[in-house]
Write an enzyme that holds these catalytic residues in place. Structure first.
Site, PDB file in Angstrom:
ATOM      1  N   ASP A 184       2.106   4.737  -0.331  1.00  0.00           N
ATOM      2  CA  ASP A 184       1.899   6.692   0.290  1.00  0.00           C
ATOM      3  C   ASP A 184       1.416   7.209  -0.839  1.00  0.00           C
ATOM      4  O   ASP A 184       1.841   8.286  -0.410  1.00  0.00           O
ATOM      5  CB  ASP A 184       2.714   6.938   1.895  1.00  0.00           C
ATOM      6  CG  ASP A 184       1.947   7.471   2.576  1.00  0.00           C
ATOM      7  OD1 ASP A 184       1.077   8.203   2.465  1.00  0.00           O
ATOM      8  OD2 ASP A 184       3.041   8.365   3.615  1.00  0.00           O
TER       9      ASP A 184
ATOM     10  N   GLU B 134       3.117   1.539   4.324  1.00  0.00           N
ATOM     11  CA  GLU B 134       1.821   1.498   5.099  1.00  0.00           C
ATOM     12  C   GLU B 134       1.240   1.256   5.641  1.00  0.00           C
ATOM     13  O   GLU B 134      -0.119   1.035   6.183  1.00  0.00           O
ATOM     14  CB  GLU B 134       1.113   3.105   4.227  1.00  0.00           C
ATOM     15  CG  GLU B 134      -0.151   3.115   4.855  1.00  0.00           C
ATOM     16  CD  GLU B 134      -1.235   4.360   3.398  1.00  0.00           C
ATOM     17  OE1 GLU B 134      -1.911   4.746   4.107  1.00  0.00           O
ATOM     18  OE2 GLU B 134      -0.787   4.413   2.775  1.00  0.00           O
TER      19      GLU B 134
ATOM     20  N   LYS C  49       0.732  -1.435  -0.016  1.00  0.00           N
ATOM     21  CA  LYS C  49      -0.348  -0.138   0.254  1.00  0.00           C
ATOM     22  C   LYS C  49       0.312   1.150  -0.358  1.00  0.00           C
ATOM     23  O   LYS C  49       1.443   1.983   1.085  1.00  0.00           O
ATOM     24  CB  LYS C  49      -0.879  -0.357   0.509  1.00  0.00           C
ATOM     25  CG  LYS C  49      -2.010   1.218   1.382  1.00  0.00           C
ATOM     26  CD  LYS C  49      -2.634   1.041   1.875  1.00  0.00           C
ATOM     27  CE  LYS C  49      -4.106   1.944   2.240  1.00  0.00           C
ATOM     28  NZ  LYS C  49      -3.669   3.291   1.697  1.00  0.00           N
TER      29      LYS C  49
END
Length: 320
Positions: A31, A166, A29
């Site tokens: 950022d 993240e 994931k």
């Protein structure tokens, strides 16, 4: 079939790693902010709700060079990396409002990268109904430098935590792509709690911040009382700002001033004292440690304005 434009991106739900992990793959994931690239003679770029990002991120056109002479729609994330190679939302924030980064001499100073992770259309054929596994195999064959998808294992999530990333997105291998839908086939698993908030006002700064923003008053939309929807206060934030961010935020909020609180219910005097209220039109992002029992953000830290978000969509996300 013509290349569709714009396509609203498919969205993930918050949660934990799935129990049936064999049916999923993991992606890092990043950022950053979501962006779709449309290749058809040239390259156009859109964000959520059809926002035109073409001039903001010319690096994406360079990333699409291997598709010269082809037609495609690629989904991915715009990311800015710090000197240590870590995604930095603060650095990306400095590019978000710049429509001519070349003219502003930011392309070399604050470059961004494009991280492709899905393929929605290729050479006249829609791929939306294909399983995620097949779409990824096609994407990986195009030479766009797409980051790999990984086995759905707790060790992968732990590795992202150690690297300061993240989190991950768990994607079901047989899932189709549903534009504009938030579905449980994609699950975002975060190492750090973050949330979007709507700026409802600000309080003047003191000392070094005198004459500008000291802290922001934050809200979200939700149920104010049983059966009654409203705009609710969720806390205030005064940390996480650089001087440039404070100046930019003040500039954005100044023309939005209104004479009264936009919240659905009254607030204690200690919160509203000296408050400058604004129309709730600016969305930002904060990191925080937990939700308190009275629905407030604990220890929020400002991360930046989100131009890719719509205020009415900002609601509290609960983990499953």
């Amino acid at each position: 079939m013509a290349v569709p434009y714009p396509v609203e991106p498919m969205l993930a739900v918050p949660g934990e790693l799935p129990q049936d992990c064999d049916e999923y793959a993991l992606e890092v994931k990043w950022d950053g902010i979501r962006a779709l690239a449309y290749v058809d003679g040239g390259v156009r770029v859109s964000g959520r709700h059809g926002a035109d990002f073409t001039s903001r991120y010319p690096e994406i056109a360079a990333c699409m060079a291997p598709l010269a002479g082809r037609r495609a729609v690629v989904d991915g994330e715009v990311v800015a990396f710090d000197p240590q190679g870590r995604p930095s939302f603060a650095r990306l924030q400095r590019r978000m409002h710049v429509t001519d980064p070349a003219g502003a001499r930011l392309l070399g100073h604050l470059p961004v990268s494009y991280m492709p992770f899905d393929l929605l259309h290729l050479d006249g054929h829609t791929l939306l109904d294909l399983p995620y596994r097949d779409r990824r195999e096609l994407l990986d064959s195009l030479g766009l430098g797409a980051p790999p998808y990984l086995p759905c294992e707790p060790e992968v999530l732990e590795a992202t935590r150690r690297q300061g990333l993240e989190g991950v997105v768990a994607k079901r291998l047989d899932s189709p792509y549903l534009p504009g839908r938030r579905v449980e086939w994609w699950v975002k698993v975060k190492n750090l709690l973050t949330t979007e908030v709507v700026v409802a006002g600000w309080r003047p700064g003191k000392g070094r911040r005198a004459g500008g923003v000291g802290s922001l008053l934050l809200g979200m939309y939700g149920e104010a009382s049983p059966g009654r929807f409203g705009f609710q206060f969720v806390g205030h934030v005064g940390t996480g700002f650089t001087d440039a961010m404070l100046e930019d935020t003040h500039r954005l909020l100044k023309p939005l001033g209104i004479g009264q609180s936009p919240f659905s219910s009254g607030l204690p005097r200690q919160i509203t004292k000296d408050a400058r209220w604004v129309r709730p039109e600016i969305v930002g992002e904060v990191a925080f440690t937990m939700w308190t029992l009275d629905g407030r953000l604990r220890n929020p830290v400002w991360r930046g304005v989100r131009i890719d978000k719509v205020p009415a969509e900002v609601r509290r996300e609960e983990r499953e």
